[in-house]
Design a protein around this motif. Structure first.
Motif, PDB file in Angstrom:
ATOM      1  N   ALA A 163       0.844  -1.193   0.000  1.00 21.08           N
ATOM      2  CA  ALA A 163       0.000   0.000   0.000  1.00 21.08           C
ATOM      3  C   ALA A 163       0.881   1.245   0.000  1.00 21.08           C
ATOM      4  O   ALA A 163       1.943   1.276   0.629  1.00 21.08           O
ATOM      5  CB  ALA A 163      -0.902   0.002   1.228  1.00 21.08           C
ATOM      6  N   CYS A 164       0.419   2.261  -0.695  1.00 23.99           N
ATOM      7  CA  CYS A 164       1.129   3.536  -0.817  1.00 23.99           C
ATOM      8  C   CYS A 164       0.797   4.426   0.392  1.00 23.99           C
ATOM      9  O   CYS A 164      -0.369   4.798   0.600  1.00 23.99           O
ATOM     10  CB  CYS A 164       0.686   4.227  -2.104  1.00 23.99           C
ATOM     11  N   GLU A 165       1.814   4.785   1.168  1.00 18.40           N
ATOM     12  CA  GLU A 165       1.576   5.594   2.360  1.00 18.40           C
ATOM     13  C   GLU A 165       1.191   7.038   2.015  1.00 18.40           C
ATOM     14  O   GLU A 165       0.456   7.679   2.764  1.00 18.40           O
ATOM     15  CB  GLU A 165       2.808   5.560   3.266  1.00 18.40           C
ATOM     16  N   ASN A 166       1.660   7.546   0.895  1.00 12.31           N
ATOM     17  CA  ASN A 166       1.200   8.862   0.423  1.00 12.31           C
ATOM     18  C   ASN A 166      -0.319   8.875   0.274  1.00 12.31           C
ATOM     19  O   ASN A 166      -0.994   9.807   0.707  1.00 12.31           O
ATOM     20  CB  ASN A 166       1.777   9.174  -0.970  1.00 12.31           C
ATOM     21  N   THR A 167      -0.823   7.861  -0.388  1.00 10.63           N
ATOM     22  CA  THR A 167      -2.267   7.763  -0.598  1.00 10.63           C
ATOM     23  C   THR A 167      -2.997   7.631   0.731  1.00 10.63           C
ATOM     24  O   THR A 167      -4.033   8.280   0.946  1.00 10.63           O
ATOM     25  CB  THR A 167      -2.592   6.541  -1.482  1.00 10.63           C
ATOM     26  N   MET A 168      -2.452   6.810   1.615  1.00 14.45           N
ATOM     27  CA  MET A 168      -3.107   6.591   2.910  1.00 14.45           C
ATOM     28  C   MET A 168      -3.212   7.909   3.687  1.00 14.45           C
ATOM     29  O   MET A 168      -4.258   8.227   4.243  1.00 14.45           O
ATOM     30  CB  MET A 168      -2.349   5.543   3.725  1.00 14.45           C
ATOM     31  N   ARG A 169      -2.126   8.676   3.663  1.00 17.62           N
ATOM     32  CA  ARG A 169      -2.143   9.974   4.345  1.00 17.62           C
ATOM     33  C   ARG A 169      -3.227  10.866   3.737  1.00 17.62           C
ATOM     34  O   ARG A 169      -4.012  11.495   4.448  1.00 17.62           O
ATOM     35  CB  ARG A 169      -0.771  10.638   4.232  1.00 17.62           C
TER      36      ARG A 169
END
Lengths: 106, 106, 106
Positions: free
Chosen positions: A64-70
Motif C-alpha cells: 500500500a502507498c503511504e502517500n495515498t493513505m495519508r
C-alpha cells in the motif's frame, strides 16, 4: 493498481496467479502496488480481502502507498493484515522497472 | 489489452498504426496481446474484426490469451481467423519487456 | 495519458508531484504524454490547466501528441501555453522506455 474497481482488483489477482502457474511460482517475483483510488483494494473491508490473503500466502507481495493513505486519512489499522507499505507507490513502480522488473497494468 | 471496451480496442489499433507510420513499419515490431475482459477484441463477432485483419496484413502480431479463453469457454472456432495464441497473456507481456520491448497500455 | 477523465488527469499530476517529493525533484525526470482521448488534458479549457502550469514550473515536461491533434482538428492555439509537442505520443513513450525510463500508466 490505481483503479477503484473490484473487477480490476480481481483481474490483477488473476494475472498474478496465472503468471505463477505458467512459469512456476519459484521462478517469478510478483508485487502488487495499490495507490490512489486503487488503495481500496487493501482496506479492511475490501471485497477481495480473502484473495489478498491467499496471494500473500503464495509469496506475492502486496503493498500500500503511504502517500495515498495519508491523503485519505487511513492508518494501518484500516488496512488488511499482513500487507507491506511503501512511502510512495509511484516510486516503488519506477524503481522496480529500473531493476529490470516488467510492469503490467491490467 | 484487458479492457472490454471497443473504444480502447480502436485506440490500441490507432497506436499501432501511428507507430508504424511514424518510425516506418520495417523498423518496429508490434504485438497486441488481448487477455481478461479484453479477449472480446479477438472474438469472431468483434466490432473491430476488419481492423484486426488489416493490422495482421501490416505485420502486427495479434495474440489471444489461452488462459482467458479457457476461463470463458472459448475455442479457436470462436475467435477471429489468423490470430496467434499464447498460453498466458501476462507471461507474454512480461517476457517481451525482459527482451527490451516497450510496454504501452492505452 | 490516454483517458478522457479529469480524475485520471489529477491522478497523473499527483503521481508526478509525489515522485518529485519522494526522491527529490533534482533526481528524476518526468514527462507526461497526452494522446488519444487524453488530449483534452492539455486543451485550453482543460479543468487541470492551472495544475499543468504548476507542473511545468516544477520542470515536469508535458507533451501533446500531434497525431491526435490532427485527428481532432486541434491547432496549437487550442492548447495550453507552454506545453511541448511530439509527432506521435506512442513513439515518445516507446523511445523513452528504450532509453531506460520507467513507464507509469495511472
Amino acid at each position: 493498481m490505481s483503479d477503484n474497481d473490484p473487477a480490476k482488483w480481481n483481474l490483477a489477482l488473476n494475472n498474478a496467479r496465472n503468471l505463477q502457474e505458467d512459469v512456476g511460482a519459484a521462478n517469478v517475483d510478483i508485487e502488487i502496488v495499490a495507490y490512489g483510488p486503487g488503495i481500496g483494494m487493501l482496506k479492511l473491508e475490501s471485497p477481495v480481502g480473502a484473495r489478498i490473503a491467499d496471494a500473500m500466502k503464495a509469496n506475492i507481495k502486496v503493498m500500500a502507498c503511504e502517500n495515498t493513505m495519508r491523503g485519505q486519512k487511513l492508518g494501518k489499522d484500516d488496512m488488511l493484515n499482513g500487507i507491506s507499505y511503501v512511502p510512495a507507490g509511484v516510486t516503488e513502480i519506477m524503481k522496480k522497472q529500473g531493476e529490470g522488473w516488467a510492469y503490467l497494468r491490467p
